[in-house]
Motif scaffolding. Structure first.
Motif, mmCIF file in Angstrom:
data_model
loop_
_atom_site.group_PDB
_atom_site.id
_atom_site.type_symbol
_atom_site.label_atom_id
_atom_site.label_comp_id
_atom_site.label_asym_id
_atom_site.label_seq_id
_atom_site.Cartn_x
_atom_site.Cartn_y
_atom_site.Cartn_z
ATOM 1 N N GLY A 1 -6.009 0.568 4.127
ATOM 2 C CA GLY A 1 -5.244 0.047 3.001
ATOM 3 C C GLY A 1 -5.478 0.831 1.727
ATOM 4 N N ILE B 1 6.008 -3.140 -1.041
ATOM 5 C CA ILE B 1 4.859 -4.014 -0.800
ATOM 6 C C ILE B 1 3.985 -3.432 0.316
ATOM 7 C CG2 ILE B 1 4.133 -6.322 -0.022
ATOM 8 C CD1 ILE B 1 6.665 -7.424 -1.319
ATOM 9 N N LEU B 2 2.686 -3.378 0.047
ATOM 10 C CA LEU B 2 1.725 -2.928 1.046
ATOM 11 C C LEU B 2 1.109 -4.153 1.719
ATOM 12 C CD1 LEU B 2 -0.187 -0.927 2.485
ATOM 13 C CD2 LEU B 2 -1.616 -0.955 0.414
ATOM 14 N N HIS C 1 -2.600 3.035 -0.154
ATOM 15 C CA HIS C 1 -2.220 2.578 -1.496
ATOM 16 C C HIS C 1 -1.943 3.763 -2.414
ATOM 17 C CE1 HIS C 1 -1.747 0.005 -4.823
ATOM 18 N NE2 HIS C 1 -2.991 0.013 -5.289
ATOM 19 N N ILE D 1 3.379 1.744 -4.841
ATOM 20 C CA ILE D 1 3.181 0.362 -4.408
ATOM 21 C C ILE D 1 3.332 -0.573 -5.598
ATOM 22 C CG2 ILE D 1 1.585 -1.280 -3.330
ATOM 23 C CD1 ILE D 1 2.484 0.885 -1.419
ATOM 24 N N VAL E 1 -2.286 -8.372 -6.455
ATOM 25 C CA VAL E 1 -2.813 -8.557 -5.102
ATOM 26 C C VAL E 1 -2.741 -10.039 -4.758
ATOM 27 C CG1 VAL E 1 -4.845 -8.406 -3.613
ATOM 28 C CG2 VAL E 1 -4.372 -6.577 -5.255
ATOM 29 N N ASN F 1 2.415 -0.465 5.818
ATOM 30 C CA ASN F 1 1.488 -1.276 6.605
ATOM 31 C C ASN F 1 0.122 -0.615 6.727
ATOM 32 O OD1 ASN F 1 4.408 -1.364 7.946
ATOM 33 N ND2 ASN F 1 3.541 -3.405 8.015
ATOM 34 N N ILE G 1 0.490 -5.965 -3.313
ATOM 35 C CA ILE G 1 -0.271 -5.902 -2.066
ATOM 36 C C ILE G 1 -0.475 -7.302 -1.506
ATOM 37 C CG2 ILE G 1 -2.485 -5.288 -1.013
ATOM 38 C CD1 ILE G 1 -2.775 -3.187 -3.278
ATOM 39 N N LEU H 1 -8.845 -1.188 -4.554
ATOM 40 C CA LEU H 1 -7.388 -1.134 -4.663
ATOM 41 C C LEU H 1 -6.951 -1.157 -6.127
ATOM 42 C CD1 LEU H 1 -6.510 -3.677 -1.830
ATOM 43 C CD2 LEU H 1 -5.978 -1.222 -1.788
ATOM 44 N N LEU I 1 -2.909 -9.037 1.011
ATOM 45 C CA LEU I 1 -4.216 -8.668 1.555
ATOM 46 C C LEU I 1 -4.840 -9.798 2.359
ATOM 47 C CD1 LEU I 1 -6.702 -6.724 1.613
ATOM 48 C CD2 LEU I 1 -7.415 -7.787 -0.537
ATOM 49 N N ILE J 1 -1.790 -5.426 4.111
ATOM 50 C CA ILE J 1 -3.073 -5.071 4.726
ATOM 51 C C ILE J 1 -3.500 -6.260 5.569
ATOM 52 C CG2 ILE J 1 -5.417 -4.237 4.343
ATOM 53 C CD1 ILE J 1 -4.570 -3.316 1.568
#
Length: 198
Positions: free
Chosen positions: A38, A5-6, A42, A46, A75, A31, A49, A67, A51, A8
């Motif tokens: 971000g 998981i990203l 990405h 990933i 997202v 992170n 996300i 993204l 966000l 942002i």
């Protein structure tokens, strides 16, 4: 394999809190503290996300499409904004879910699970070969993110080749699968057949 998981989020404390929460629940975490960062972070690894909407530089609304174009994964937008019109706009831009701050950790984890489950179900219905993406559910084909029109037979032929990548399909096999030609086995085969090869 654990999902990645990203996050942002420009608020360092919230970013760290989310990192700890997700790590404790067996997720891998990357992170970013701005929209631009971000998009740079990405990548194809990933899976989802988180966000924040209010970011320095490019805001969350501007980068959702960037993204999605880079790697189309779910997202989940996090924001204190409760305006219903704003939420609708975000869904139109490609957001998959919206969580109003402050939120309960358990609710966030539950929403993440739903999005990852839906993503995995969708992936099983999507075939990819180089820049070509075929969706078996809505019968669409995209090349370089642009939809290409196919007839039903053309679609079925491409699907058959993509499902059997690097395998040679004889003309007889193709006719049986696509045209259900009862006499196809009697057809003269001048060459072995066809295959998709990287």
């Amino acid at each position: 394999m654990n999902s990645t998981i990203l996050i942002i989020e420009d608020d360092k404390d919230i970013n760290e809190m989310l990192t700890k929460l997700l790590t404790n629940n067996n997720y891998n975490v990357l992170n970013a503290y701005s929209g631009t960062e971000g998009v740079l972070v990405h990548n194809d690894n990933i899976d989802l996300i988180l966000l924040d909407l209010m970011l320095p530089g490019k805001n969350g609304e501007e980068i959702i499409r960037e993204l999605k174009n880079k790697n189309n994964v779910p997202v989940i937008v996090m924001s204190a904004i409760q305006d219903i019109d704003k939420k609708v706009d975000l869904f139109d831009l490609g957001a998959n879910d919206y969580l109003t701050k402050p939120f309960h950790n358990d609710e966030l984890l539950a929403r993440i699970k739903v999005q990852l489950r839906d993503k995995n179900n969708t992936i099983s219905n999507i075939l990819k070969f180089k820049d070509v993406e075929l969706n078996k559910v809505n019968f669409t084909v995209n090349c370089n993110n642009k939809e290409v029109a196919f007839t039903k037979k053309e679609f079925e032929l491409l699907k058959l080749l993509m499902e059997n990548e690097n395998q040679t399909l004889t003309k007889s096999m193709i006719f049986d699968s696509i045209w259900n030609d009862e006499n196809s086995a009697d057809e003269t085969v001048w060459s072995i057949g066809y295959r998709l090869k990287k």
